[in-house]
Enzyme design. Structure first.
Site, PDB file in Angstrom:
ATOM      1  N   TYR A 199      -3.041  -6.514  17.518  1.00  0.00           N
ATOM      2  CA  TYR A 199      -3.115  -5.761  16.278  1.00  0.00           C
ATOM      3  C   TYR A 199      -4.403  -4.940  16.236  1.00  0.00           C
ATOM      4  CZ  TYR A 199      -3.432  -4.858  11.230  1.00  0.00           C
ATOM      5  OH  TYR A 199      -3.561  -4.269   9.999  1.00  0.00           O
ATOM      6  N   ILE A 255       0.831  -1.206   0.000  1.00  0.00           N
ATOM      7  CA  ILE A 255       0.000   0.000   0.000  1.00  0.00           C
ATOM      8  C   ILE A 255       0.865   1.255   0.000  1.00  0.00           C
ATOM      9  CG2 ILE A 255      -1.653   1.331   1.368  1.00  0.00           C
ATOM     10  CD1 ILE A 255      -2.819  -1.386   2.304  1.00  0.00           C
ATOM     11  N   LYS A 278      -4.819  -0.833  16.155  1.00  0.00           N
ATOM     12  CA  LYS A 278      -5.522  -0.133  15.073  1.00  0.00           C
ATOM     13  C   LYS A 278      -6.744   0.630  15.595  1.00  0.00           C
ATOM     14  CE  LYS A 278      -2.817  -1.297  11.677  1.00  0.00           C
ATOM     15  NZ  LYS A 278      -2.002  -0.282  10.971  1.00  0.00           N
ATOM     16  N   ASP A 337      11.359   4.073   4.895  1.00  0.00           N
ATOM     17  CA  ASP A 337      11.192   2.632   5.107  1.00  0.00           C
ATOM     18  C   ASP A 337      12.481   2.039   5.653  1.00  0.00           C
ATOM     19  OD1 ASP A 337      10.427  -0.171   4.764  1.00  0.00           O
ATOM     20  OD2 ASP A 337       8.993   0.545   3.275  1.00  0.00           O
ATOM     21  N   GLY A 362       3.552  -0.632   9.073  1.00  0.00           N
ATOM     22  CA  GLY A 362       2.862  -1.476  10.048  1.00  0.00           C
ATOM     23  C   GLY A 362       3.305  -2.918   9.959  1.00  0.00           C
ATOM     24  N   SER A 412      -7.351  -0.281  10.343  1.00  0.00           N
ATOM     25  CA  SER A 412      -7.793  -1.587   9.868  1.00  0.00           C
ATOM     26  C   SER A 412      -9.236  -1.795  10.281  1.00  0.00           C
ATOM     27  CB  SER A 412      -6.930  -2.698  10.460  1.00  0.00           C
ATOM     28  OG  SER A 412      -7.518  -3.977  10.274  1.00  0.00           O
ATOM     29  N   THR A 464      -1.620  -7.617  -0.414  1.00  0.00           N
ATOM     30  CA  THR A 464      -0.236  -7.217  -0.165  1.00  0.00           C
ATOM     31  C   THR A 464       0.569  -8.419   0.323  1.00  0.00           C
ATOM     32  OG1 THR A 464      -0.657  -6.664   2.153  1.00  0.00           O
ATOM     33  CG2 THR A 464      -1.004  -4.906   0.509  1.00  0.00           C
ATOM     34  N   ASP A 486      13.369   4.015  10.817  1.00  0.00           N
ATOM     35  CA  ASP A 486      12.712   3.144  11.794  1.00  0.00           C
ATOM     36  C   ASP A 486      11.693   4.023  12.508  1.00  0.00           C
ATOM     37  OD1 ASP A 486      11.874   1.712  14.013  1.00  0.00           O
ATOM     38  OD2 ASP A 486      13.880   1.036  14.582  1.00  0.00           O
ATOM     39  N   VAL A 487      10.409   3.819  12.207  1.00  0.00           N
ATOM     40  CA  VAL A 487       9.385   4.737  12.710  1.00  0.00           C
ATOM     41  C   VAL A 487       9.231   4.699  14.223  1.00  0.00           C
ATOM     42  CG1 VAL A 487       8.050   4.843  10.577  1.00  0.00           C
ATOM     43  CG2 VAL A 487       7.571   3.012  12.241  1.00  0.00           C
TER      44      VAL A 487
END
Length: 254
Positions: A156, A17, A160, A36, A91, A143, A189, A62-63
């Protein structure tokens, strides 16, 4: 916001995405910092060749590290002279909570899927607040599991759901900054393919509800930026159904 001439950062922009959003933004006339952990140097060079000018650069990020998030914004400004759009797309999938021997994997899911969204948005808003003439747009990727609890993804789903709530809270930033989100069910994906190969429940739900294309998700992400009526909203996306803007209480301006 008119995307033409703007500069965006797309986290997790090297594939899936994120890559689809990167390419869509460039087609709309934006320039993009591909943020990324996966090296996207070749992708950036490919996009630059395709468009005949510099429209993308890769910034390793690295977020979960504030310093990396700040560095991505600095790169946007140094390369393209401005920063207007943040896409919090990076994510990871969920973990098998009840089988885990410690909490490290679960904390990592929360850090990447929720905490990084909050942190990068914080840094972006501070940047825009420091520039009186600037306005910003943030797109978060949530999500459908934020709304439909699934036994195979409790951590998860919780992360979200936090993204959806955080997005609604950010309505208080309008009109300086508009923050919106998309909440897709399964999209085609690599992460989805990995999930179906390891979890029978995911395959069952996907067969029942269908699978979105990356293009369908990206279309609503672009809408989050362009549609002035969306402020602190989340668009629910389910395959073969019309996108639905989730109605919930949103934070008022302080």
């Amino acid at each position: 916001m008119d995307i033409q001439g703007k500069v965006a950062i797309v986290t997790g922009g090297a594939q899936g995405i994120g890559r689809g959003m990167t390419e869509a933004l460039i087609r709309k006339g934006a320039k993009v910092v591909i943020s990324d952990l996966k090296d996207a140097t070749e992708l950036a060079e490919e996009l630059n060749r395709k468009h005949g000018k510099k429209v993308a650069v890769f910034q390793r990020c690295d977020v979960t590290k504030s310093s990396d998030n700040s560095a991505a914004i600095n790169r946007a400004v140094s390369e393209f002279g401005r920063f207007d759009i943040l896409v919090n797309n990076a994510g990871v999938g969920g973990t098998k909570l009840w089988d885990d021997k410690d909490k490290i994997a679960n904390l990592s899911t929360i850090d990447i899927d929720l905490v990084s969204v909050i942190d990068f948005t914080r840094i972006a808003v501070q940047f825009w607040n420091e520039h009186p003439d600037a306005k910003g747009s943030v797109v978060n990727v949530a999500s459908n599991m934020a709304f439909f609890p699934a036994a195979y993804g409790p951590v998860y789903g919780a992360a979200k759901a936090g993204v959806v709530h955080f997005t609604a809270t950010c309505a208080s930033l309008f009109p300086k900054v508009r923050v919106n989100a998309v909440a897709p069910n399964y999209a085609d994906t690599a992460m989805f393919s990995k999930s179906t190969s390891s979890t029978d429940a995911v395959t069952k739900v996907a067969n029942m509800n269908g699978v979105l294309t990356v293009a369908e998700v990206v279309e609503s992400m672009i809408r989050c930026i362009e549609d002035p009526n969306l402020v602190g909203d989340t668009i629910k996306l389910i395959a073969n159904k019309k996108p639905l803007v989730h109605k919930q209480r949103k934070a008022a301006k302080i």
